[in-house]
Design an enzyme around this catalytic site. Structure first.
Site, PDB file in Angstrom:
ATOM      1  N   ARG A  87       9.678   2.659  10.997  1.00 35.41           N
ATOM      2  CA  ARG A  87      10.664   2.227   9.998  1.00 35.41           C
ATOM      3  C   ARG A  87      12.016   1.910  10.642  1.00 35.41           C
ATOM      4  NH1 ARG A  87      10.244   8.179   7.308  1.00 35.41           N
ATOM      5  NH2 ARG A  87       8.096   7.440   7.292  1.00 35.41           N
ATOM      6  N   ASP A 108       4.328  -1.265  11.184  1.00 39.60           N
ATOM      7  CA  ASP A 108       3.871   0.069  10.846  1.00 39.60           C
ATOM      8  C   ASP A 108       3.327   0.699  12.123  1.00 39.60           C
ATOM      9  OD1 ASP A 108       3.044   1.757   8.167  1.00 39.60           O
ATOM     10  OD2 ASP A 108       1.785   2.189   9.912  1.00 39.60           O
ATOM     11  N   ARG A 121       0.066  12.813  10.239  1.00 35.89           N
ATOM     12  CA  ARG A 121       1.391  13.391  10.486  1.00 35.89           C
ATOM     13  C   ARG A 121       1.613  14.601   9.594  1.00 35.89           C
ATOM     14  NH1 ARG A 121       4.365   7.624  11.172  1.00 35.89           N
ATOM     15  NH2 ARG A 121       3.808   7.462  13.371  1.00 35.89           N
ATOM     16  N   SER A 125       7.374   7.135  12.746  1.00 31.13           N
ATOM     17  CA  SER A 125       7.248   5.854  12.066  1.00 31.13           C
ATOM     18  C   SER A 125       7.953   4.700  12.789  1.00 31.13           C
ATOM     19  CB  SER A 125       7.843   6.031  10.676  1.00 31.13           C
ATOM     20  OG  SER A 125       8.280   4.829  10.149  1.00 31.13           O
ATOM     21  N   ASP A 177       0.805  -1.226   0.000  1.00 32.46           N
ATOM     22  CA  ASP A 177       0.000   0.000   0.000  1.00 32.46           C
ATOM     23  C   ASP A 177       0.841   1.280   0.000  1.00 32.46           C
ATOM     24  OD1 ASP A 177       1.050  -0.392   2.509  1.00 32.46           O
ATOM     25  OD2 ASP A 177      -0.819  -0.197   3.605  1.00 32.46           O
ATOM     26  N   HIS A 178       2.117   1.191   0.344  1.00 36.15           N
ATOM     27  CA  HIS A 178       2.943   2.403   0.464  1.00 36.15           C
ATOM     28  C   HIS A 178       3.615   2.774  -0.858  1.00 36.15           C
ATOM     29  CE1 HIS A 178       2.358   1.956   4.747  1.00 36.15           C
ATOM     30  NE2 HIS A 178       3.154   2.962   5.031  1.00 36.15           N
TER      31      HIS A 178
HETATM   32  C1  MIC Z   1       4.376   6.417   8.191  1.00 40.83           C
HETATM   33  O1  MIC Z   1       3.209   6.746   8.289  1.00 40.83           O
HETATM   34  O2  MIC Z   1       5.325   7.130   8.530  1.00 40.83           O
HETATM   35  C2  MIC Z   1       4.674   5.055   7.614  1.00 40.83           C
HETATM   36  C3  MIC Z   1       5.278   5.255   6.285  1.00 40.83           C
HETATM   37  O3  MIC Z   1       3.498   4.321   7.461  1.00 40.83           O
HETATM   38  C4  MIC Z   1       5.612   4.346   8.580  1.00 40.83           C
HETATM   39  C5  MIC Z   1       6.165   3.090   8.080  1.00 40.83           C
HETATM   40  C6  MIC Z   1       7.271   3.265   7.122  1.00 40.83           C
HETATM   41  O4  MIC Z   1       8.085   4.185   7.268  1.00 40.83           O
HETATM   42  O5  MIC Z   1       7.360   2.448   6.215  1.00 40.83           O
HETATM   43  C7  MIC Z   1       5.014   4.074   9.951  1.00 40.83           C
HETATM   44  O6  MIC Z   1       4.134   4.783  10.364  1.00 40.83           O
HETATM   45  O7  MIC Z   1       5.488   3.188  10.662  1.00 40.83           O
HETATM   46 FE1  SF4 Z   2       0.148   4.835   5.096  1.00 35.41          FE
HETATM   47 FE2  SF4 Z   2       1.541   5.513   7.274  1.00 35.41          FE
HETATM   48 FE3  SF4 Z   2       0.054   7.305   5.980  1.00 35.41          FE
HETATM   49 FE4  SF4 Z   2      -1.121   5.407   7.323  1.00 35.41          FE
HETATM   50  S1  SF4 Z   2       0.157   7.007   8.163  1.00 35.41           S
HETATM   51  S2  SF4 Z   2      -1.662   6.093   5.275  1.00 35.41           S
HETATM   52  S3  SF4 Z   2       0.233   3.685   7.003  1.00 35.41           S
HETATM   53  S4  SF4 Z   2       1.861   6.274   5.197  1.00 35.41           S
END
Ligand code: MIC
Ligand code: SF4
Length: 646
Positions: A537, A119, A379, A535, A64-65
Site C-alpha cells: 500500500r 498488491d 499475515r 503490504s 476484492d478488498h
Molecule cells: C494486504 O494483504 O495487506 C493487502 C491489503 O492486500 C495489501 C494491499 C493493500 O493494502 O491494499 C498488500 O498486501 O499489498
Molecule cells: Fe486480500 Fe491481501 Fe488478504 Fe490476500 S493477503 S486475501 S490480497 S487482503
C-alpha cells in the site's frame, strides 16, 4: 554458466540497465493487476500521467478488498475503477468474481510472462512460472503506460525440495518452514526459486500457496518451474495454449541453497504476531480456539476447499467456535456448489462469506477480545484482524478445519490416512463477471465516474536543499505497513481520500501522531530494522507525505515500502552505524544539509546533524541514477511528467 529460471525470464525482459548482480535493471512488464484498495490511487496516477490507454499485453482491475459497502465510499470506488478500466483498456473483474491473485492465476496468468501488481501477494503467479512482483500503485501505473519496472538484480535462492508431503501436511506447512528458516526479513533483495524432485509432487494451487506467502519473507518474488503439472492446470482452465515449459539450466548457479525434505515436515503454525514466529502443532498443544477463518489469497483454491469439506462432512462446528469460509473465486464457489461440497460446509455450521479478502484485511469477522483465531491467511500482524488483543495463528486449511470441529488447536494427522483429493478434469469456466474494456474509439467519449470521496494525489514538491525538521515519531523493529497505515472496515473506505486516511496514520503506535505531525509541518520518522514490511500500500508513504514527513531514517527497509517512499519523494535513509539509532529521541531537531546536491552527485553517505544534542551521524541512501532524479524531482509522478514533457 547456466541461468536460473528467474534469471532467464528477467534477462528476456530487461530493457534498461546492465544485467549484472546488484545493479539496477528495468524490466518490461507484460501484465498488470490492481485491486480496489490500491487501485483507485493507481488509476488516478495513470490519469495524471496522461497516457490514454494501457500499453501492456493484459491489465486487469479487480475489486476484492473493499466489498463491505457500509457507506457510499466502497461502491463509489467500484464505479470509479470500473469506468476508468473501461476507458483505459483494462479488464475489470467485478466484485463477487473473487480475490485478485486467485482469479488471475485461473484466468490470466501465463508462464514466462512478467506481472506487476499493486498488491504484495502478486507473487502468487510464480506458482505457474511467472515473474510476478508486488509494487506500489504508482509503479503499476507507470508500467501500464509502458514504462519499465526497476529492481536491483536480485540474489537467487534455491529451495530444493525432495520427498513428498505426508498425509494432512500441507503446502502451507512448506512455506511456514521456509519462513522459520529465513524469517520475515530473510528474503529481502532475493528471488526464491523452487527446484528438485519434490516440485513434481505439488499441484499448481499448492505451489501458488507457497509463492503467495513468499511475500512474508520480504522476497522480490518466488517462482516454480512450468512443467506438465502447470500444463494440466492450464488445460483445466481451457488455456492449454498459454503453456510453455520453463525450468532452470542444469548448471544454473544459485546464491544460496536451502534443502527441504517434504516427507519430514509436520503441521506448523505462525504464532502471534508475526508470520515467522513458527511452532509445530505439538509445541502449541491443544489450546482453546474461539474462531477459525478459512480463505484468503493463500488458501482458497478448490483443492483447499475439497480438503476442508471432507473434514467438515457430517460434523458440527464446536459450540464455542465460529467458523467462516470464503472460497477464493466465483469459479471455486461455483464448483463447490455443483459438487455438493458447499452443502457439507453449510451443514457443519460454517458461515459462508463472499469470494473476497474479507477478514484477512479486517473487513469483518474480527475475533472476540483476546480471542484465539486460527486463520489460513498469510499475515497475523498485531491488530490486523480488527481486535487489538486478538491472538491470530496462521495455519493450513487442514489444521483450521479440524480445530473448528474439536474446539482446540488440532493436529490434522490425527485424522488417520489422507484420501486422494483429485482435481476435476475441467474447471467451471465462465468469465461473465469480467468486463471487457471499450475499444479505443468508444473509450474517448467515456466519462470516469468520481464520487465525492475520491480526492486527487497529494501535493509534492522538489527535494529541498536543506531539510530541518523535528522527529515526530520514533518506533522499533519490524514496523509493518499495518502499523503505518492500518486497514480494516473503518479505514479502508478512505483509500481514495489521502487527507481523510492520514488521520489514521500510525495510530496503532501513537494515537496523537497524525495531529502532531501535521502541526509540525516538516518532520522526520525514526525506525528500526525491516521498516515497512508487509503490504504494497503506497498509502503508507502518501499519508506521511501529506503529514509533512520529509525523511524516514531507519536501520533497514522492506523493499516495496522503500520504493514507495522514493516514489512519494520522501528520503529513505539508513543509519551507517545502527547504534546511532539509540542517540536520537522523539522531539529532537535534525538537519540534513546540502541534500539536493549530494543526491544529484550520486553520493550515498550523508551527514545528519542532531541540533538538539549537538551531534552528527552518518546516514546512507544508495540511489540509482534514476532514483536520484526521482528524489530530486519530488517523486515518481513528477519525474514521469518531466520525462514525458521532454
Ligand atoms: C494486504 O494483504 O495487506 C493487502 C491489503 O492486500 C495489501 C494491499 C493493500 O493494502 O491494499 C498488500 O498486501 O499489498
Ligand atoms: Fe486480500 Fe491481501 Fe488478504 Fe490476500 S493477503 S486475501 S490480497 S487482503
Amino acid at each position: 554458466m547456466g541461468l536460473t529460471l528467474a534469471e532467464k525470464i528477467l534477462k528476456l525482459h530487461t530493457i534498461d540497465g546492465e544485467f549484472t548482480k546488484g545493479k539496477e535493471i528495468g524490466i518490461r512488464i507484460d501484465q498488470t493487476l490492481t485491486q480496489d484498495a490500491t487501485g483507485t490511487m493507481a488509476y488516478l496516477e495513470f490519469e495524471a500521467i496522461a497516457i490514454p490507454r494501457v500499453k501492456t499485453e493484459r491489465s486487469v482491475a479487480y475489486v476484492d478488498h473493499n466489498t463491505l459497502q457500509s457507506g457510499f465510499e466502497n461502491a463509489d470506488d467500484h464505479l470509479f475503477i470500473g469506468s476508468a478500466a473501461k476507458k483505459f483498456g483494462v479488464y475489470y473483474s467485478r466484485p463477487g468474481n473473487g480475490i485478485c491473485h486467485q482469479v488471475h492465476l485461473e484466468r490470466f496468468g501465463i508462464p514466462g510472462k512478467t506481472l506487476l501488481g499493486s498488491d504484495s501477494h502478486t507473487p502468487t503467479g510464480g506458482g505457474i512460472g511467472m515473474i510476478a512482483i508486488g509494487a506500489g500503485g504508482l509503479d503499476v501505473a507507470v508500467a501500464m503506460g509502458g514504462g519499465a519496472y526497476y529492481i536491483t538484480y536480485p540474489k537467487i535462492v534455491n529451495v530444493k525440495l525432495t520427498g513428498k508431503l505426508p498425509g494432512w501436511v500441507s503446502a502451507k506447512d512448506v512455506i511456514l518452514e521456509v519462513l522459520r528458516i529465513l524469517t520475515v526479513k530473510g528474503g529481502v533483495g532475493k528471488i526464491i526459486e523452487y527446484t528438485g524432485e519434490g516440485v513434481k509432487t505439488l499441484s499448481v494451487p499448492e505451489r501458488a500457496t507457497i509463492t503467495n506467502m513468499g511475500a512474508e519473507l520480504g522476497a522480490t518474488t518466488s517462482i516454480f518451474p512450468s512443467d506438465d503439472i502447470t500444463k494440466d492446470f492450464l488445460k483445466k482452465e481451457g488455456r492449454e495454449a498459454d503453456w510453455v515449459e520453463l525450468k532452470a539450466d542444469d548448471d544454473a548457479v544459485y546464491d544460496e541453497t536451502i534443502e527441504i525434505d517434504l516427507s519430514q515436515l509436520k503441521p506448523l503454525a505462525a504464532c502471534p504476531h508475526s508470520p515467522d514466529n513458527i511452532k509445530s502443532a505439538e509445541e502449541i498443544g491443544k489450546i482453546k480456539v474461539d474462531q477459525v477463518c478459512i480463505g484468503s489469497c493463500t488458501n482458497s483454491s478448490l483443492y483447499d476447499m475439497m480438503k476442508v469439506a471432507h473434514i467438515l462432512k457430517g460434523k458440527t462446528v464446536h459450540p464455542e467456535v465460529q467458523l467462516s469460509i470464503a472460497p477464493g473465486s466465483k469459479q471455486v464457489l461455483h464448483m463447490l456448489s455443483e459438487n455438493g461440497l458447499l452443502a457439507d460446509m453449510i451443514d457443519a455450521g460454517a458461515r459462508i462469506l463472499e469470494s473476497a479478502c474479507g477478514p484477512c484485511i479486517g473487513m469483518g469477522q474480527s475475533p472476540n477480545s483476546a480471542g484465539v483465531s486460527l486463520r489460513t491467511f498469510n499475515r497475523n500482524f498485531l491488530g490486523r484482524s480488527g481486535t487489538k488483543d486478538g491472538q491470530v495463528y496462521l495455519v493450513s486449511p487442514e489444521t483450521a478445519a479440524l480445530s473448528a470441529i474439536n474446539g482446540y488447536f488440532s493436529d490434522p494427522r490425527d485424522l488417520g490416512a489422507q484420501p486422494e483429493f483429485a482435481l476435476p478434469e475441467k474447471f467451471d469456466i465462465n468469465d461473465n463477471m469480467i468486463t471487457i474494456p471499450a475499444d479505443e474509439e468508444t473509450a474517448k467519449a467515456l466519462e470516469i465516474k468520481r464520487g465525492p470521496n475520491i480526492k486527487p494525489y497529494p501535493k509534492t514538491a522538489p527535494l529541498a536543499e536543506t531539510i530541518t525538521a523535528e522527529v515526530s515519531l520514533k518506533v522499533g523493529d519490524n514496523i509493518t505497513t499495518d502499523h503505518i497505515m492500518p486497514a480494516g472496515a473503518k479505514i479502508l473506505p478512505l483509500r481514495s481520500n489521502i487527507p481523510a486516511i492520514s488521520k489514521h496514520c500510525f495510530v496503532v503506535c501513537d494515537e496523537t501522531f497524525p495531529e502532531r505531525a501535521e502541526a509540525m509541518g516538516d518532520n522526520i520518522i525514526i525506525g528500526g530494522v525491516n521498516y515497512g514490511q508487509g503490504s504494497s500500500r503506497e498509502h503508507a508513504a502518501l499519508a506521511p507525505l501529506y503529514l509533512g514527513v520529509k525523511a524516514v531514517i531507519v536501520k533497514s527497509f522492506a523493499r516495496i515500502h522503500r520504493a514507495n517512499l522514493i516514489n512519494a519523494g520522501i528520503l529513505p535513509l539508513e543509519f551507517v552505524n545502527e547504534a546511532d539509532y539509540d542517540k536520537i529521541s522523539q522531539g529532537d531537531i535534525l538537519e540534513l544539509p546540502g541534500i539536493v546536491g549530494a543526491v544529484k552527485s550520486g553520493k550515498s553517505v550523508f551527514t545528519l546533524v542532531n541540533k538538539t544534542k549537538n551531534e552528527s551521524y552518518s546516514v546512507k541512501c544508495e540511489l540509482s541514477a534514476r532514483n536520484s532524479e526521482i528524489m530530486a524531482a519530488g517523486g515518481l509522478l513528477d519525474f514521469t511528467r518531466l520525462q514525458l514533457a521532454k
